[in-house]
Enzyme design. Structure first.
Site, short mmCIF file in Angstrom:
data_model
loop_
_atom_site.label_atom_id
_atom_site.label_comp_id
_atom_site.label_asym_id
_atom_site.label_seq_id
_atom_site.Cartn_x
_atom_site.Cartn_y
_atom_site.Cartn_z
N HIS A 113 -9.07 -7.80 1.57
CA HIS A 113 -9.86 -7.71 0.47
C HIS A 113 -9.73 -8.90 -0.20
O HIS A 113 -10.07 -8.89 -1.45
CB HIS A 113 -8.96 -6.67 -0.37
CG HIS A 113 -9.38 -5.15 0.29
ND1 HIS A 113 -8.61 -4.00 -0.10
CD2 HIS A 113 -10.41 -4.78 1.06
CE1 HIS A 113 -9.26 -3.03 0.33
NE2 HIS A 113 -10.04 -3.24 1.20
N THR A 180 0.19 2.23 0.24
CA THR A 180 -1.26 2.39 0.06
C THR A 180 -1.76 4.03 0.09
O THR A 180 -1.15 4.82 0.74
CB THR A 180 -2.26 1.72 1.34
OG1 THR A 180 -3.54 2.19 1.20
CG2 THR A 180 -1.74 2.08 2.52
P1 OAD Z 1 -3.32 2.61 -4.53
O1 OAD Z 1 -3.05 2.07 -6.13
O2 OAD Z 1 -4.55 3.12 -4.29
O3 OAD Z 1 -2.23 3.16 -3.90
C1 OAD Z 1 -0.96 2.56 -4.20
C2 OAD Z 1 0.13 3.58 -3.35
O4 OAD Z 1 1.31 2.76 -3.47
C3 OAD Z 1 0.14 4.85 -3.72
O5 OAD Z 1 -0.01 5.84 -2.60
C4 OAD Z 1 1.46 5.03 -4.26
O6 OAD Z 1 2.03 6.26 -4.29
C5 OAD Z 1 2.47 3.96 -3.36
N1 OAD Z 1 3.36 3.60 -4.21
C6 OAD Z 1 3.57 3.52 -5.62
N2 OAD Z 1 4.67 2.56 -5.71
C7 OAD Z 1 5.51 2.51 -4.61
C8 OAD Z 1 6.80 1.91 -3.98
N3 OAD Z 1 7.66 1.51 -4.89
N4 OAD Z 1 6.79 1.72 -2.69
C9 OAD Z 1 6.00 2.29 -1.87
N5 OAD Z 1 4.77 2.73 -2.30
C10 OAD Z 1 4.57 2.94 -3.51
O7 OAD Z 1 -3.51 1.04 -3.94
P2 OAD Z 1 -4.17 0.70 -2.59
O8 OAD Z 1 -4.00 1.86 -1.53
O9 OAD Z 1 -3.57 -0.62 -1.95
O10 OAD Z 1 -9.43 -2.78 -3.28
O11 OAD Z 1 -5.78 0.30 -2.85
C11 OAD Z 1 -6.44 -0.06 -2.06
C12 OAD Z 1 -7.61 -0.95 -2.62
O12 OAD Z 1 -8.20 -0.08 -3.89
C13 OAD Z 1 -7.11 -2.15 -3.22
O13 OAD Z 1 -7.00 -3.04 -2.28
C14 OAD Z 1 -8.32 -2.55 -4.29
C15 OAD Z 1 -8.59 -1.09 -4.70
O14 OAD Z 1 -9.88 -0.85 -5.29
C16 OAD Z 1 -10.33 -3.68 -3.85
O15 OAD Z 1 -10.11 -4.44 -4.92
C17 OAD Z 1 -11.50 -4.12 -2.89
#
Ligand code: OAD
Length: 233
Positions: A113, A180
């Site tokens: 990304h 994620t």
């Molecule tokens: P999300 O915010 O969608 O998901 C984050 C995940 O991390 C969730 O499932 C939480 O439960 C988990 N989480 C929270 N705290 C945590 C911890 N301490 N340890 C482990 N896990 C934890 O973020 P992403 O999946 O990264 O894209 O989002 C994907 C994409 O959505 C991003 O890259 C961005 C966004 O739109 C772009 O900007 C293109």
């Protein structure tokens, strides 16, 4: 370790990381209760139409992200992933635009990304520049004279290095998915590229959303990732 043809070779471990990997470094997730997008429409800050309508607003949004990244430090999950390079062949595929994997010492990171600490040309996507200051201003130009933009993937844009990421997944002996929600495609589809005989782990504080074939390691990245990787020593 695994062996092939009688010769020992290093296992290939592929990580797919998301915002939850950096949350304990102080960088918010996207979809959590403190999520970055709460109260802000994605289209207003991270889309080609936002860029066309209000480039200064988009730059300001990413300037704030960049300052937060510069103020953050890698955490125990980033550190453990980097240290695994001592014993395994490690590829990190990250959805994160921060540089915390690299600062922890990981040397093989695919930023599908993009990277907020870099800028790129708006006429030639191959012209990518490391930033020497925390902001991109209107009037900052590439060598071909076009406005610079953040080197990040906006919504509706193609992700970066997807082919390489797929190839990495297909070659994995072990896969660890960390922090994620798997809500964003095509990044989310990478989990199903892993061979079915690979050991596959999903690190998350939530019990929902575990992809088929993955073992849930329920907890925070800074606890679960070092614990798992320690078991492999
Ligand atoms: P999300 O915010 O969608 O998901 C984050 C995940 O991390 C969730 O499932 C939480 O439960 C988990 N989480 C929270 N705290 C945590 C911890 N301490 N340890 C482990 N896990 C934890 O973020 P992403 O999946 O990264 O894209 O989002 C994907 C994409 O959505 C991003 O890259 C961005 C966004 O739109 C772009 O900007 C293109």
């Amino acid at each position: 370790m695994s062996s092939k043809g009688g010769r020992r070779m290093r296992d290939r471990v592929v990580f797919l990381t998301g915002a939850g990997t950096s949350v304990e470094s102080g960088l918010p997730t996207f979809r959590g209760s403190d999520g970055l997008w709460e109260g802000q429409s994605l289209e207003d800050v991270a889309s080609p139409s936002a860029w066309a309508k209000n480039p200064a607003g988009v730059l300001a949004f990413y300037d704030a992200r960049r300052r937060a990244v510069l103020a953050a430090q890698p955490n125990a999950a980033h550190d453990a992933i980097a240290a695994l390079e001592n014993t395994c062949d490690v590829i990190v595929i990250t959805q994160n635009i921060d540089d915390l994997h690299e600062r922890a010492g990981s040397t093989n990171v695919l930023h599908i990304h993009g990277e907020v600490l870099k800028a790129r040309s708006t006429v030639d996507p191959n012209l990518v520049y490391p930033l020497s200051k925390p902001t991109i201003e209107i009037g900052d130009l590439c060598e071909k004279g076009s406005q610079l933009r953040p080197h990040v993937v906006f919504f509706e844009e193609e992700v970066i290095a997807l082919k390489e990421a797929r190839k990495a997944m297909r070659s994995a002996h072990r896969v660890v998915v960390v922090g994620t929600s798997l809500q964003v495609y095509p990044a989310a589809s990478l989990v199903y590229e892993a061979p079915s005989d690979a050991d596959r782990y999903f690190v998350s504080p939530d019990k929902q959303g575990v992809p088929n074939g993955y073992m849930l390691l329920r907890g925070k990245a800074t606890a679960e990732v070092p614990r798992l990787l320690q078991e492999w020593q």
